[in-house]
Design a protein around this motif. Sequence first.
Motif, PDB file in Angstrom:
ATOM      1  N   VAL A 106      -8.953  -4.009  16.990  1.00  0.00           N
ATOM      2  CA  VAL A 106      -9.746  -3.011  17.717  1.00  0.00           C
ATOM      3  C   VAL A 106      -8.831  -1.928  18.273  1.00  0.00           C
ATOM      4  CG1 VAL A 106     -11.178  -2.605  19.753  1.00  0.00           C
ATOM      5  CG2 VAL A 106     -11.655  -4.563  18.284  1.00  0.00           C
ATOM      6  N   ALA A 107      -7.713  -2.351  18.871  1.00  0.00           N
ATOM      7  CA  ALA A 107      -6.769  -1.386  19.438  1.00  0.00           C
ATOM      8  C   ALA A 107      -6.168  -0.490  18.350  1.00  0.00           C
ATOM      9  CB  ALA A 107      -5.659  -2.127  20.184  1.00  0.00           C
ATOM     10  N   LEU A 108      -5.877  -1.070  17.180  1.00  0.00           N
ATOM     11  CA  LEU A 108      -5.281  -0.306  16.091  1.00  0.00           C
ATOM     12  C   LEU A 108      -6.261   0.684  15.471  1.00  0.00           C
ATOM     13  CD1 LEU A 108      -3.231  -3.092  14.257  1.00  0.00           C
ATOM     14  CD2 LEU A 108      -2.340  -1.257  15.689  1.00  0.00           C
ATOM     15  N   PHE A 109      -7.529   0.258  15.327  1.00  0.00           N
ATOM     16  CA  PHE A 109      -8.530   1.100  14.668  1.00  0.00           C
ATOM     17  C   PHE A 109      -9.232   2.048  15.629  1.00  0.00           C
ATOM     18  CE2 PHE A 109      -9.090  -2.652  11.554  1.00  0.00           C
ATOM     19  CZ  PHE A 109      -8.060  -2.170  10.744  1.00  0.00           C
ATOM     20  N   ALA A 110      -9.101   1.814  16.955  1.00  0.00           N
ATOM     21  CA  ALA A 110      -9.847   2.593  17.945  1.00  0.00           C
ATOM     22  C   ALA A 110      -9.665   4.108  17.807  1.00  0.00           C
ATOM     23  CB  ALA A 110      -9.482   2.139  19.355  1.00  0.00           C
ATOM     24  N   PRO A 111      -8.437   4.607  17.551  1.00  0.00           N
ATOM     25  CA  PRO A 111      -8.285   6.062  17.434  1.00  0.00           C
ATOM     26  C   PRO A 111      -9.120   6.697  16.325  1.00  0.00           C
ATOM     27  CG  PRO A 111      -6.159   5.007  17.753  1.00  0.00           C
ATOM     28  CD  PRO A 111      -7.140   3.911  17.506  1.00  0.00           C
ATOM     29  N   LEU A 112      -9.550   5.897  15.347  1.00  0.00           N
ATOM     30  CA  LEU A 112     -10.371   6.420  14.261  1.00  0.00           C
ATOM     31  C   LEU A 112     -11.818   6.641  14.695  1.00  0.00           C
ATOM     32  CD1 LEU A 112      -9.125   4.128  11.336  1.00  0.00           C
ATOM     33  CD2 LEU A 112      -8.356   6.442  11.902  1.00  0.00           C
ATOM     34  N   PHE A 113     -12.233   5.977  15.789  1.00  0.00           N
ATOM     35  CA  PHE A 113     -13.623   6.033  16.220  1.00  0.00           C
ATOM     36  C   PHE A 113     -13.803   6.635  17.604  1.00  0.00           C
ATOM     37  CE2 PHE A 113     -13.300   2.667  13.102  1.00  0.00           C
ATOM     38  CZ  PHE A 113     -14.489   2.736  12.378  1.00  0.00           C
ATOM     39  N   THR A 114     -12.835   6.437  18.493  1.00  0.00           N
ATOM     40  CA  THR A 114     -12.983   6.876  19.880  1.00  0.00           C
ATOM     41  C   THR A 114     -11.713   7.581  20.347  1.00  0.00           C
ATOM     42  OG1 THR A 114     -12.035   4.877  20.899  1.00  0.00           O
ATOM     43  CG2 THR A 114     -14.377   4.799  20.278  1.00  0.00           C
ATOM     44  N   ARG A 115     -11.741   8.028  21.603  1.00  0.00           N
ATOM     45  CA  ARG A 115     -10.575   8.677  22.202  1.00  0.00           C
ATOM     46  C   ARG A 115      -9.751   7.697  23.033  1.00  0.00           C
ATOM     47  NH1 ARG A 115     -13.130  14.370  24.547  1.00  0.00           N
ATOM     48  NH2 ARG A 115     -13.812  15.224  22.531  1.00  0.00           N
ATOM     49  N   GLU A 116      -9.996   6.427  22.859  1.00  0.00           N
ATOM     50  CA  GLU A 116      -9.276   5.429  23.651  1.00  0.00           C
ATOM     51  C   GLU A 116      -7.795   5.427  23.299  1.00  0.00           C
ATOM     52  OE1 GLU A 116     -10.997   1.540  23.695  1.00  0.00           O
ATOM     53  OE2 GLU A 116     -13.020   2.328  23.442  1.00  0.00           O
ATOM     54  N   SER A 117      -6.964   5.219  24.305  1.00  0.00           N
ATOM     55  CA  SER A 117      -5.521   5.148  24.103  1.00  0.00           C
ATOM     56  C   SER A 117      -5.010   3.774  24.509  1.00  0.00           C
ATOM     57  CB  SER A 117      -4.808   6.229  24.925  1.00  0.00           C
ATOM     58  OG  SER A 117      -5.112   6.080  26.308  1.00  0.00           O
ATOM     59  N   ILE A 118      -3.895   3.374  23.935  1.00  0.00           N
ATOM     60  CA  ILE A 118      -3.291   2.083  24.249  1.00  0.00           C
ATOM     61  C   ILE A 118      -2.261   2.284  25.350  1.00  0.00           C
ATOM     62  CG2 ILE A 118      -1.988   0.130  23.327  1.00  0.00           C
ATOM     63  CD1 ILE A 118      -3.067   0.809  20.579  1.00  0.00           C
ATOM     64  N   THR A 119      -2.475   1.666  26.500  1.00  0.00           N
ATOM     65  CA  THR A 119      -1.572   1.809  27.636  1.00  0.00           C
ATOM     66  C   THR A 119      -0.623   0.620  27.723  1.00  0.00           C
ATOM     67  OG1 THR A 119      -3.055   0.664  29.173  1.00  0.00           O
ATOM     68  CG2 THR A 119      -3.399   3.044  28.869  1.00  0.00           C
ATOM     69  N   MET A 120       0.432   0.773  28.503  1.00  0.00           N
ATOM     70  CA  MET A 120       1.395  -0.307  28.672  1.00  0.00           C
ATOM     71  C   MET A 120       0.749  -1.513  29.357  1.00  0.00           C
ATOM     72  SD  MET A 120       4.274  -1.562  28.093  1.00  0.00           S
ATOM     73  CE  MET A 120       5.024  -0.091  27.369  1.00  0.00           C
ATOM     74  N   ARG A 121      -0.129  -1.257  30.317  1.00  0.00           N
ATOM     75  CA  ARG A 121      -0.810  -2.365  30.991  1.00  0.00           C
ATOM     76  C   ARG A 121      -1.660  -3.149  29.985  1.00  0.00           C
ATOM     77  NH1 ARG A 121      -2.407  -3.873  36.212  1.00  0.00           N
ATOM     78  NH2 ARG A 121      -1.304  -2.079  37.064  1.00  0.00           N
ATOM     79  N   LEU A 122      -2.311  -2.451  29.086  1.00  0.00           N
ATOM     80  CA  LEU A 122      -3.136  -3.103  28.067  1.00  0.00           C
ATOM     81  C   LEU A 122      -2.276  -3.947  27.136  1.00  0.00           C
ATOM     82  CD1 LEU A 122      -6.095  -3.261  27.152  1.00  0.00           C
ATOM     83  CD2 LEU A 122      -5.624  -1.376  25.594  1.00  0.00           C
ATOM     84  N   VAL A 123      -1.115  -3.417  26.761  1.00  0.00           N
ATOM     85  CA  VAL A 123      -0.203  -4.147  25.884  1.00  0.00           C
ATOM     86  C   VAL A 123       0.303  -5.422  26.560  1.00  0.00           C
ATOM     87  CG1 VAL A 123       2.034  -4.072  24.724  1.00  0.00           C
ATOM     88  CG2 VAL A 123       0.499  -2.105  24.574  1.00  0.00           C
ATOM     89  N   VAL A 124       0.731  -5.289  27.820  1.00  0.00           N
ATOM     90  CA  VAL A 124       1.262  -6.445  28.551  1.00  0.00           C
ATOM     91  C   VAL A 124       0.175  -7.489  28.782  1.00  0.00           C
ATOM     92  CG1 VAL A 124       2.272  -7.217  30.726  1.00  0.00           C
ATOM     93  CG2 VAL A 124       3.091  -5.107  29.652  1.00  0.00           C
ATOM     94  N   GLY A 125      -0.974  -7.040  29.300  1.00  0.00           N
ATOM     95  CA  GLY A 125      -2.062  -7.969  29.562  1.00  0.00           C
ATOM     96  C   GLY A 125      -2.578  -8.628  28.297  1.00  0.00           C
ATOM     97  N   GLY A 126      -2.684  -7.844  27.223  1.00  0.00           N
ATOM     98  CA  GLY A 126      -3.134  -8.399  25.951  1.00  0.00           C
ATOM     99  C   GLY A 126      -2.161  -9.423  25.396  1.00  0.00           C
ATOM    100  N   SER A 127      -0.865  -9.149  25.542  1.00  0.00           N
ATOM    101  CA  SER A 127       0.155 -10.089  25.051  1.00  0.00           C
ATOM    102  C   SER A 127       0.096 -11.414  25.802  1.00  0.00           C
ATOM    103  CB  SER A 127       1.547  -9.466  25.192  1.00  0.00           C
ATOM    104  OG  SER A 127       1.644  -8.274  24.440  1.00  0.00           O
ATOM    105  N   ILE A 128      -0.065 -11.333  27.127  1.00  0.00           N
ATOM    106  CA  ILE A 128      -0.182 -12.553  27.928  1.00  0.00           C
ATOM    107  C   ILE A 128      -1.425 -13.339  27.514  1.00  0.00           C
ATOM    108  CG2 ILE A 128      -0.539 -13.458  30.264  1.00  0.00           C
ATOM    109  CD1 ILE A 128       1.045 -11.040  31.287  1.00  0.00           C
ATOM    110  N   SER A 129      -2.517 -12.625  27.253  1.00  0.00           N
ATOM    111  CA  SER A 129      -3.752 -13.284  26.842  1.00  0.00           C
ATOM    112  C   SER A 129      -3.620 -13.938  25.480  1.00  0.00           C
ATOM    113  CB  SER A 129      -4.909 -12.272  26.826  1.00  0.00           C
ATOM    114  OG  SER A 129      -5.162 -11.764  28.113  1.00  0.00           O
ATOM    115  N   ILE A 130      -2.901 -13.280  24.560  1.00  0.00           N
ATOM    116  CA  ILE A 130      -2.689 -13.846  23.232  1.00  0.00           C
ATOM    117  C   ILE A 130      -1.918 -15.163  23.341  1.00  0.00           C
ATOM    118  CG2 ILE A 130      -1.458 -13.540  21.048  1.00  0.00           C
ATOM    119  CD1 ILE A 130      -2.125 -10.554  21.238  1.00  0.00           C
ATOM    120  N   VAL A 131      -0.883 -15.176  24.165  1.00  0.00           N
ATOM    121  CA  VAL A 131      -0.135 -16.424  24.389  1.00  0.00           C
ATOM    122  C   VAL A 131      -1.070 -17.499  24.925  1.00  0.00           C
ATOM    123  CG1 VAL A 131       1.679 -17.510  25.760  1.00  0.00           C
ATOM    124  CG2 VAL A 131       2.057 -15.246  24.759  1.00  0.00           C
ATOM    125  N   GLY A 132      -1.932 -17.106  25.861  1.00  0.00           N
ATOM    126  CA  GLY A 132      -2.863 -18.059  26.451  1.00  0.00           C
ATOM    127  C   GLY A 132      -3.827 -18.649  25.443  1.00  0.00           C
TER     128      GLY A 132
END
Length: 312
Positions: A109-135
């Motif tokens: 979703v994060a990778l494809f989002a720029p093709l559909f929306t104006r959403e940007s990937i922030t550092m907080r999103l990267v960190v929080g997402g990485s912690i969640s993936i480990v979980g």
Amino acid sequence: MNKKWLNYGGLVLIAVVWGANFGISRLAMESFNPVVFSFLRFGLAIPFFFLILKLTEGSVGIPWRIVPKLALIGLLGITLLEIMVMYSIKYTTLANSSLLNVAPWPIFVALFAPLFTRESITMRLVVGGSISIVGVCLVILGGGEGFTLSSENMLGNAMAFGVSIIGSLYNLSSISLMKQYSALRVSTWTIAFGSLFMLPLTFGAWGQTDWSALNTGHYLSIVYNVLICTVLAFVVWNACMFKVGATRSNFFRYAVPAAAVVAGYLMFGEKIALLQMCGAGCMAAGLIWISIERKRREEPVVPVTKTGGQMI
């Protein structure tokens, strides 16, 4: 209460609903053909969607010009996606299917989002997402089945991984339509088209179910799937996803495996390992970290129920 937290609460609630359905559907699959059960889930939900849409918005129609797009979204996001989920479970282990289905989904979703929306990937999103993936990995791999790369599981593994790709595109294409139409209207028509495409796949499968042997529990599982997992879940998830953003909201899918583990404990007496509890803590920490980020202000978008063009 802050509306932002209501939206995040809605995402968590639906993730728990979907996670609990792993146990409920496992019980139902002992008696139902998987394709027939999926068709019952979505097909029986259609009248409820149209009734709610009529009562809340006054009309149910859509312009003819967006019919092809909604039909394609329904074909990929409902028909194909649900079939791949079922057969990935059939051809690989539950741990493999859960991990490859859930973990990569928000990443795509994060990778494809720029093709559909104006959403940007922030550092907080990267960190929080990485912690969640480990979980989520700890929750799934901490169970008894573990993760295996055996050759006999490769087909199921590939299908489970494909679910993440198709699912992310389904979410993003839906949210792009929600800029013009309500989440309820988009959900109603994509599920209607998806069920229509699924119907021919049930031909010849209805006789595989011993209808006379069904008990109250089987019918309650259908009710749960239709009213809770489909009608309530799709409306609430899509509405919250539109407010929160596709990238951020899809990380809340990581609550699904945790809820599935709890459902397994309550319904089948499956043990919850210490590693799984640690994983649940990681997921919660990651999702909370994502949630407290202030979303960039955008121009408000008001969904409409009609646009130019003939309605159906």
